[in-house]
Design an enzyme around this catalytic site. Structure first.
Site, PDB file in Angstrom:
ATOM      1  N   GLU A 162      -6.701  14.881  -7.727  1.00 11.73           N
ATOM      2  CA  GLU A 162      -6.940  13.943  -8.826  1.00 11.73           C
ATOM      3  C   GLU A 162      -7.444  14.656 -10.078  1.00 11.73           C
ATOM      4  OE1 GLU A 162      -7.729  13.507  -5.696  1.00 11.73           O
ATOM      5  OE2 GLU A 162      -6.579  11.718  -5.155  1.00 11.73           O
ATOM      6  N   HIS A 206     -11.418   2.383   0.876  1.00 11.13           N
ATOM      7  CA  HIS A 206     -10.166   1.864   0.312  1.00 11.13           C
ATOM      8  C   HIS A 206     -10.399   0.471  -0.264  1.00 11.13           C
ATOM      9  CE1 HIS A 206      -8.373   5.033   2.794  1.00 11.13           C
ATOM     10  NE2 HIS A 206      -7.289   4.910   2.074  1.00 11.13           N
TER      11      HIS A 206
END
Ligand SMILES: Cc1ncc(C[n+]2csc(CCOP(=O)(O)OP(=O)(O)O)c2C)c(N)n1
Length: 660
Positions: free
Chosen positions: A400, A467
């Site tokens: 990322e 998540h």
């Protein structure tokens, strides 16, 4: 002379020019050390002993090739011929410096001189170089980028991410490591285990070269060969420059931890003295010429100092400070060309908006894990590769930070980009790039970051603590970002398209539960919705519910079931949020409840509630209520997750407020 010089086919003129290139930064530094002792400057990071590297870089690369230097690389700046008074004004925090007094020392960029300076966070610029190089490659410009790292900074994860990405994408980046033996005080033996950095190149499947970083001719020679070859055949390389830091990390921190033998050994290899002796030995310099060169430099330095010392101290202008946080942008609403509509789920609206943005902006690049042929974890980009090709729809390695850094680099080269987080939770691995590079860039040196980070967010899908998070508050607190969080398909499409028009960094939240659970008729054409404007999704008089995302649906459902006459305000944008809409609603109803899925403490509701209490106190008939989820991580099991979510607490708090 302890260094051996090989003049190859260098002309006399070039050899003398190179002498000037290493001498000038040395002379500036020597002057700075005097000024420091006199208390006329506050801090100095010395590059004495390392000048041949920075000077060699500026001299070798083409003028319009970007260099991303660090704190010891004055020679990059002088080599690019930045006037000394401008540099000194920057160091002194004067208005005429590159950051208008907002950032210190070498922490600035300048597109005029093709330099992107560092932020304090070491490693953070490595991925940015990837983005600049990617832009060169996409435009087939036959240019390279060069980014510096210290041997200490090479321990950061960004080092690995950036080199790996450059390797996989064949990006023309020179990763130049100045191996000077120490971090701040930490010697190499406590910093890394490998024998030399070029060995790491093997692991990345790229070439590595090592050079005597004190020898300007060796540095120049290897750089010119590499840059020529990389322009034609784009690929990254590691260039390890062996050198030594002759002074402390910064002047105040001393050098007690460095054994004297090392200073003695490396002192003999001084890059300026040795080169001077060499040029004297081949009669390209003589004492008179040296004196002349030094006198010219000295007078330039003195003139610059006088100019800057005479400049007024900066005065703060709050309006200017606030205005410079974002790049100026005048939103002009685009209405759909036709009335054509079709039924779209939230996810279809996002996908449609993204596709239209790709058609409108041919400089828009999409990057994310598995977003190409696979279509992304949620299939938002399904079919995009077929229409737009793999150069613009890019699968990224699992990293990322480097990719968000690359997005910033693309924007320096006038590209737009979108980075898809596979799940909003993973943005923590790219956090530094967002809050320190993207967010602060325009305020610091006027460079916008034209980047949209898409973030599938939220709980309610039994996906557990990693998540399911709501992390919008992390970004809400960061000046320079925009935070957009739609709750309906129509808003999602219009706001996404507006986000791509906006030149500022936008964190775009998409609730995963909404993706496939809500649908409506959505215009088929391109249209935009203004960022920063809330929408009243239900008019009412009894109470104001201020919310966003899934909270909008919880509030609508509850009020409908219970027949509550609530005014429901969907914020749609969280930063900057629509204070007027909130105040208008609260003034009308006299009661306010702020609802969000994020956990209660430190959530956005706290800010909004405080604002209402401050600005609308006299209109209130009851204290402002906040409803958020439990202050725990998001649990996995359905019953626990249901219990966690704010939805579970809305009814009780709302009834309490209504009965107040
Ligand atoms: C991410 C990060 N952690 C810590 C620091 C504090 N710091 C500043 S310079 C430095 C040492 C840097 O060593 P190296 O990368 O070898 O560069 P050198 O100063 O030797 O040129 C440290 C630890 C920082 N700037 N950034």
């Amino acid at each position: 002379m302890s260094l051996t010089y090989n003049r190859r086919s260098y002309s006399d003129e070039v050899l003398v020019e190179l002498y000037k290139e290493i001498l000038y930064p040395r002379m500036i530094e020597e002057k700075m050390l005097i000024l420091l002792r006199q208390g006329k400057i506050s801090k100095w990071f010395s590059g004495i002993g390392q000048e041949a590297i920075a000077a060699g870089v500026s001299y070798t690369l083409e003028e319009d090739e970007y260099v991303l230097p660090l704190h010891r690389n004055l020679g990059v700046f002088t080599g690019r011929k930045i006037p000394f008074n401008q540099l000194f004004a920057q160091w002194q925090g004067k208005k005429s410096g590159f950051t208008k007094g907002r950032d210190r020392s070498f922490h600035f960029g300048t597109n005029e001189y093709h330099i992107v300076g560092m932020i304090s966070h070491l490693g953070a610029m490595l991925g940015v170089a990837d983005g600049i190089a990617l832009a060169h490659k996409l435009k087939n410009e036959k240019k390279i980028a060069l980014v510096f790292s210290g041997d200490g900074g090479a321990s950061e994860g960004d080092f690995h991410e950036a080199i790996n990405t450059a390797a996989v994408w064949d990006l023309p980046v020179i990763f130049l490591i100045e191996n000077n033996g120490y971090g701040l005080s930490t010697p190499s033996s406590e910093q890394f285990k490998c024998k030399q950095f070029i060995d790491k190149a093997i692991g990345y499947g790229i070439e590595g070269f090592q050079v005597d970083g004190n020898n300007i001719l060796e540095v120049h020679d290897v750089l010119s060969k590499l840059s020529k070859s990389m322009r034609e055949n784009p690929r990254p390389v590691i260039l390890e420059c062996m050198t030594f830091r002759m002074r402390g990390h910064e002047e105040a921190s001393g050098t007690k931890y460095v054994p004297q033998e090392l200073f003695d050994e490396w002192g003999k290899k001084d890059p300026v003295e040795n080169y001077e002796k060499y040029l004297l030995s081949i009669n390209l310099l003589n004492e008179d010429l040296i004196k002349q060169i030094k006198t010219d430099f000295k007078s330039e330095i003195e003139k610059g100092l006088e100019d800057v010392f005479n400049q007024e101290e900066i005065t703060a202008n709050t309006e200017e400070e606030i205005n410079d946080v974002y790049a100026t942008y005048n939103f002009i609403e685009t209405l759909p060309e036709t009335e054509n509509k079709s039924n779209k789920r939230f996810i279809d609206a996002i996908s449609d908006g993204l596709k239209l943005a790709m058609r409108k902006h041919d400089n828009l690049i999409l990057m994310g894990q598995d977003i190409a042929e696979y279509g992304g974890a949620f299939k938002v980009t399904k079919g995009f590769v077929e229409e737009f090709g793999k150069a613009r729809v890019r699968n990224t390695p699992l990293c990322e930070s480097a990719i968000i850094g690359a997005a910033y680099g693309l924007s320096i080269k006038n590209f737009k980009s979108m980075v898809e987080m596979q799940f909003a939770d993973f943005v923590s691995c790219g956090f530094n790039q967002i809050v320190n590079n993207l967010a602060k860039s325009h305020y610091r040196w006027g460079q916008n970051a034209d980047v949209v980070v898409r973030m599938p967010t939220g709980a309610g899908v039994a996906a557990g603590p990693f998540h399911s998070q709501s992390n919008e508050a992390w970004f809400f607190h960061t000046p320079g970002l925009k935070v957009v969080y739609p709750s309906s398909p129509s808003d999602a499409k219009g706001l996404l398209l507006a986000s791509f028009e906006d030149p500022n960094p936008v964190m775009f939240f998409e609730h995963k539960v909404l993706y496939r659970s809500i649908e409506e008729e959505v215009f088929d054409d391109y249209y935009t919705i203004e960022i920063g404007k809330a929408k009243t999704v239900k008019e009412g008089n009894e109470v104001s519910i201020i919310t966003y995302g899934s909270g909008v649906h919880w509030a609508l459902d509850y009020c409908k079931n219970k027949g509550i006459d609530a005014d429901i305000v969907d914020l749609r944008t969280l930063l900057p949020w629509d204070k007027t809409a909130v105040l208008d609603s609260v003034k009308k109803t006299g009661k306010a409840l702020v609802l969000h899925e994020d956990t209660l403490s430190g959530g956005i509701g706290a800010e909004i509630a405080a604002f209402i209490a401050d600005k609308a106190f006299k209109y209130l008939d009851a204290p402002v209520k906040r409803v958020g989820s439990l202050d725990t991580p998001v649990p996995f099991a359905k019953n626990l997750e249901d219990n966690f979510l704010a939805k579970n607490y809305l009814g009780k708090e709302l009834e309490e407020l209504l009965n107040f």
